[in-house]
Write a protein that holds these residues in place. Structure first.
Motif, PDB file in Angstrom:
ATOM      1  N   ASP A 192      21.431 -11.534 -23.725  1.00 40.59           N
ATOM      2  CA  ASP A 192      22.455 -12.134 -23.012  1.00 40.59           C
ATOM      3  C   ASP A 192      21.823 -12.097 -21.588  1.00 40.59           C
ATOM      4  O   ASP A 192      22.306 -11.277 -20.573  1.00 40.59           O
ATOM      5  CB  ASP A 192      23.871 -11.350 -22.931  1.00 40.59           C
ATOM      6  N   ILE A 193      20.752 -12.889 -21.305  1.00 38.08           N
ATOM      7  CA  ILE A 193      20.212 -12.878 -20.005  1.00 38.08           C
ATOM      8  C   ILE A 193      20.089 -14.288 -19.553  1.00 38.08           C
ATOM      9  O   ILE A 193      19.388 -15.322 -19.937  1.00 38.08           O
ATOM     10  CB  ILE A 193      18.578 -12.384 -20.474  1.00 38.08           C
ATOM     11  N   GLU A 194      20.629 -14.530 -18.217  1.00 33.50           N
ATOM     12  CA  GLU A 194      20.473 -15.803 -17.970  1.00 33.50           C
ATOM     13  C   GLU A 194      19.201 -15.812 -16.975  1.00 33.50           C
ATOM     14  O   GLU A 194      19.062 -14.848 -16.346  1.00 33.50           O
ATOM     15  CB  GLU A 194      21.832 -15.771 -16.905  1.00 33.50           C
ATOM     16  N   LEU A 195      18.766 -16.875 -16.948  1.00 37.25           N
ATOM     17  CA  LEU A 195      17.504 -17.174 -16.334  1.00 37.25           C
ATOM     18  C   LEU A 195      17.640 -18.157 -14.964  1.00 37.25           C
ATOM     19  O   LEU A 195      17.457 -19.196 -15.058  1.00 37.25           O
ATOM     20  CB  LEU A 195      16.472 -17.788 -17.180  1.00 37.25           C
ATOM     21  N   GLY A 196      17.903 -17.395 -13.808  1.00 40.32           N
ATOM     22  CA  GLY A 196      18.189 -18.250 -12.646  1.00 40.32           C
ATOM     23  C   GLY A 196      19.275 -19.059 -12.832  1.00 40.32           C
ATOM     24  O   GLY A 196      20.380 -18.828 -12.803  1.00 40.32           O
ATOM     25  N   ALA A 197      19.102 -20.510 -12.827  1.00 42.25           N
ATOM     26  CA  ALA A 197      20.249 -21.378 -12.601  1.00 42.25           C
ATOM     27  C   ALA A 197      21.020 -21.513 -13.745  1.00 42.25           C
ATOM     28  O   ALA A 197      20.367 -20.977 -14.990  1.00 42.25           O
ATOM     29  CB  ALA A 197      19.491 -22.869 -12.348  1.00 42.25           C
ATOM     30  N   ALA A 198      22.177 -22.086 -13.770  1.00 45.82           N
ATOM     31  CA  ALA A 198      23.179 -22.006 -14.577  1.00 45.82           C
ATOM     32  C   ALA A 198      22.660 -22.884 -15.832  1.00 45.82           C
ATOM     33  O   ALA A 198      21.990 -23.866 -15.488  1.00 45.82           O
ATOM     34  CB  ALA A 198      24.391 -22.467 -14.373  1.00 45.82           C
ATOM     35  N   GLY A 199      22.794 -22.572 -17.216  1.00 42.78           N
ATOM     36  CA  GLY A 199      22.152 -23.207 -18.040  1.00 42.78           C
ATOM     37  C   GLY A 199      20.890 -22.653 -18.656  1.00 42.78           C
ATOM     38  O   GLY A 199      20.450 -23.443 -19.775  1.00 42.78           O
ATOM     39  N   ASN A 200      20.275 -21.838 -17.931  1.00 39.88           N
ATOM     40  CA  ASN A 200      19.134 -21.266 -18.517  1.00 39.88           C
ATOM     41  C   ASN A 200      19.222 -19.954 -18.864  1.00 39.88           C
ATOM     42  O   ASN A 200      19.875 -19.101 -18.316  1.00 39.88           O
ATOM     43  CB  ASN A 200      17.800 -21.354 -17.302  1.00 39.88           C
ATOM     44  N   SER A 201      18.794 -19.496 -20.074  1.00 37.07           N
ATOM     45  CA  SER A 201      19.148 -18.261 -20.691  1.00 37.07           C
ATOM     46  C   SER A 201      17.955 -18.020 -21.821  1.00 37.07           C
ATOM     47  O   SER A 201      17.372 -18.914 -22.281  1.00 37.07           O
ATOM     48  CB  SER A 201      20.409 -18.360 -21.311  1.00 37.07           C
ATOM     49  N   LEU A 202      17.652 -16.703 -22.023  1.00 35.45           N
ATOM     50  CA  LEU A 202      16.915 -16.073 -22.944  1.00 35.45           C
ATOM     51  C   LEU A 202      17.963 -15.807 -24.198  1.00 35.45           C
ATOM     52  O   LEU A 202      18.756 -14.787 -23.944  1.00 35.45           O
ATOM     53  CB  LEU A 202      15.975 -14.974 -22.589  1.00 35.45           C
ATOM     54  N   ASP A 203      17.709 -16.473 -25.341  1.00 34.28           N
ATOM     55  CA  ASP A 203      18.974 -16.160 -26.322  1.00 34.28           C
ATOM     56  C   ASP A 203      18.618 -15.225 -27.398  1.00 34.28           C
ATOM     57  O   ASP A 203      19.488 -14.534 -27.929  1.00 34.28           O
ATOM     58  CB  ASP A 203      19.056 -17.745 -27.093  1.00 34.28           C
ATOM     59  N   ASN A 204      17.244 -15.194 -27.709  1.00 28.77           N
ATOM     60  CA  ASN A 204      16.848 -14.101 -28.846  1.00 28.77           C
ATOM     61  C   ASN A 204      15.373 -14.111 -28.719  1.00 28.77           C
ATOM     62  O   ASN A 204      14.598 -14.981 -28.236  1.00 28.77           O
ATOM     63  CB  ASN A 204      17.445 -14.593 -30.143  1.00 28.77           C
ATOM     64  N   ILE A 205      15.049 -12.845 -29.369  1.00 33.37           N
ATOM     65  CA  ILE A 205      13.598 -12.457 -29.608  1.00 33.37           C
ATOM     66  C   ILE A 205      13.459 -11.777 -30.849  1.00 33.37           C
ATOM     67  O   ILE A 205      14.279 -10.851 -31.450  1.00 33.37           O
ATOM     68  CB  ILE A 205      13.137 -11.294 -28.609  1.00 33.37           C
ATOM     69  N   ALA A 206      12.412 -12.222 -31.410  1.00 31.04           N
ATOM     70  CA  ALA A 206      11.923 -11.676 -33.048  1.00 31.04           C
ATOM     71  C   ALA A 206      10.608 -11.362 -32.756  1.00 31.04           C
ATOM     72  O   ALA A 206       9.967 -11.896 -32.195  1.00 31.04           O
ATOM     73  CB  ALA A 206      12.169 -12.774 -33.885  1.00 31.04           C
ATOM     74  N   ARG A 207      10.491 -10.131 -33.529  1.00 33.65           N
ATOM     75  CA  ARG A 207       8.958  -9.559 -33.619  1.00 33.65           C
ATOM     76  C   ARG A 207       8.543  -9.016 -34.693  1.00 33.65           C
ATOM     77  O   ARG A 207       9.445  -8.783 -35.920  1.00 33.65           O
ATOM     78  CB  ARG A 207       9.145  -8.394 -32.709  1.00 33.65           C
ATOM     79  N   LEU A 208       7.328  -9.366 -35.248  1.00 29.85           N
ATOM     80  CA  LEU A 208       6.686  -8.783 -36.341  1.00 29.85           C
ATOM     81  C   LEU A 208       5.808  -7.808 -35.920  1.00 29.85           C
ATOM     82  O   LEU A 208       4.757  -8.284 -35.259  1.00 29.85           O
ATOM     83  CB  LEU A 208       5.964 -10.025 -37.329  1.00 29.85           C
ATOM     84  N   LYS A 209       5.725  -6.508 -35.941  1.00 34.87           N
ATOM     85  CA  LYS A 209       5.009  -5.596 -35.414  1.00 34.87           C
ATOM     86  C   LYS A 209       3.916  -4.719 -36.382  1.00 34.87           C
ATOM     87  O   LYS A 209       4.452  -4.388 -37.684  1.00 34.87           O
ATOM     88  CB  LYS A 209       5.977  -4.452 -34.581  1.00 34.87           C
TER      89      LYS A 209
END
Length: 202
Positions: free
Chosen positions: A102-119
């Motif tokens: 739930d990370i908004e990136l500056g201006a409205a309408g910009n966001s980081l929605d999810n991250i998937a990792r293979l470690k």
């Protein structure tokens, strides 16, 4: 008269002296039965073997920066699962995890929605604790300018797991993620995440 009185007193004294004998002799005190204290619960220490499959969840915080005006921070949370092999003092493994964010990136309408990792994981077995480093292939979904975009990147981090029992662990992990020219936008993204983790081994 005095003789009658003396005789009566002597008779009374003899009668009182005979009472314990008539009652069955001296009464002995009854000892209270001894009650043994309850046994203390026995703590069984984890066996220190990190080999096996595990799954669980994590909750954390992410901070995103970029080469442009995009940036922000917020909560993350997701699922983890993997396999580790304990070779003695060295532990190696592979893990996959997925975080919603739930990370908004500056201006409205910009966001980081999810991250998937293979470690890939390499760590040091300290008995009930495992200290490890990790490198990862990473994929992120974001919304930029109202348009959904995805891209691949890489990540690296450090973590520690502590075995509460042979089947349950608590841990913490910090990771850095890099995305060059995210989704062809010309913007480089970097994200730092810190997670608290709980795992169940089986």
């Amino acid at each position: 008269m005095k003789r009658i009185t003396a005789t009566a007193v002597a008779g009374a004294v003899a009668a009182f002296a005979a009472l314990p004998a008539l009652a069955g002799g001296p009464v002995q005190a009854v000892e209270e039965p001894m009650v043994a204290p309850a046994a203390a619960p026995v703590y069984v220490a984890p066996n220190g073997d990190w080999t096996g499959f595990y799954a669980g969840g994590q909750l954390g915080y992410g901070d995103v920066g970029s080469s442009a005006a995009l940036g922000g921070d917020g909560m993350t949370g997701g699922l983890i699962g993997g396999y580790r092999m304990d070779f003695g003092q060295f532990v190696a493994g592979v893990e996959g995890n997925y975080d919603w964010s739930d990370i908004e990136l500056g201006a409205a309408g910009n966001s980081l929605d999810n991250i998937a990792r293979l470690k890939l994981i390499g760590g040091y077995d300290m008995g009930p604790a495992l200290v490890y480093g990790t490198v990862a292939a990473v994929r992120a979904d974001a919304t930029v300018g109202g348009v959904e975009a995805s891209d691949n990147g890489w990540g690296a981090g450090l973590g520690v797991d502590y075995a509460l029992s042979d089947s349950m662990t608590l841990g913490a992990e910090i990771m850095e993620h890099r995305f060059d020219n995210f989704a062809g936008t010309g913007t480089d993204l970097d994200a730092t995440t810190v997670n608290a983790r709980v795992g169940f081994r089986f």
